[in-house]
Enzyme design. Structure first.
Site, mmCIF file in Angstrom:
data_model
loop_
_atom_site.group_PDB
_atom_site.id
_atom_site.type_symbol
_atom_site.label_atom_id
_atom_site.label_comp_id
_atom_site.label_asym_id
_atom_site.label_seq_id
_atom_site.Cartn_x
_atom_site.Cartn_y
_atom_site.Cartn_z
ATOM 1 N N GLU A 47 0.803 -1.227 0.000
ATOM 2 C CA GLU A 47 0.000 0.000 0.000
ATOM 3 C C GLU A 47 0.834 1.274 0.000
ATOM 4 O OE1 GLU A 47 -0.761 -1.720 4.250
ATOM 5 O OE2 GLU A 47 -0.257 -2.478 2.284
ATOM 6 N N ASN A 48 2.149 1.180 0.207
ATOM 7 C CA ASN A 48 2.960 2.384 0.098
ATOM 8 C C ASN A 48 3.357 2.694 -1.344
ATOM 9 O OD1 ASN A 48 4.665 0.098 0.228
ATOM 10 N ND2 ASN A 48 6.414 1.349 0.773
#
Length: 212
Positions: A47-48
């Site tokens: 998710e980064n």
């Protein structure tokens, strides 16, 4: 004897299917990247802002600028791509991730998940778990069957703040692999670790346990 962290990760890797887009949570789930079966192709998402995560690097391969959402150093693949966190969460919220493999502090019989905070303890933030369990198609939890004090982590009702309601589909613990039957609010045994029997599982589980 109970499965080790590596055993659990290897068993969880069998949940992967060819063509899946998969998000791995922090902790034991990150080890799944080391056990992806060689006969399938999956794309691991972070998710980064990364799509296409390789296995953990050897010491001479470490790039401090290449990390996953848990701040662990990782490797890239020839097919990897990088983008903003906003685009990454758009993938998650848009239902484009097939499977999330996450850790947990508690799982309830109806599939409720608590994995982001313990009241009174300092945390850095809730991370992306709430978006993941709301947006992905399937959620598999990997965790120890009981906490350090020996209390069941699979319970009738979560006592910790919830990450999501009725979201957990399956559990891989140090005792084996289980399906969570939300309708019956019971744990259905699929596979047990060597030396673990049904009575041991029942003694460490806060809901009914059924052997299929």
């Amino acid at each position: 004897m109970p499965w080790t962290r590596e055993d659990m990760a290897a068993r969880a890797a069998l949940e992967l299917q060819d063509g899946f887009y998969v998000n791995l949570g922090i902790g034991i789930p990150t080890l799944v990247a080391n056990f992806v079966p060689s006969d399938i192709e999956v794309v691991l998402q972070s998710e980064n802002g990364m799509l296409g995560i390789g296995p953990f690097p050897y010491d001479d391969e470490v790039d401090p600028d290449l990390v996953n959402a848990g701040k662990q150093t990782i490797t890239a693949l020839p097919t990897s791509s990088f983008f903003s966190s906003a685009d990454s969460f758009a993938m998650i919220r848009g239902g484009h991730i097939d499977l999330a493999i996450l850790g947990a502090m508690e799982v309830a019989g109806n599939g409720d998940l608590a994995n982001w905070t313990v009241p009174g303890k300092m945390i850095k933030g809730m991370g992306g778990a709430m978006d993941l369990v709301a947006g992905v198609k399937r959620v598999v939890v990997v965790m120890n069957h009981a906490d350090k004090a020996g209390n069941p982590k699979i319970v009738e009702q979560c006592s910790l703040p919830l990450t999501g309601t009725a979201v957990v589909d399956a559990i891989v613990s140090d005792y084996g692999r289980f399906i969570l039957d939300r309708g019956e609010r019971c744990l259905r045994v699929q596979e047990l670790a060597a030396g673990i029997d049904l009575e041991m599982v029942r003694a460490q589980t806060g809901i009914a346990v059924a052997a299929d």
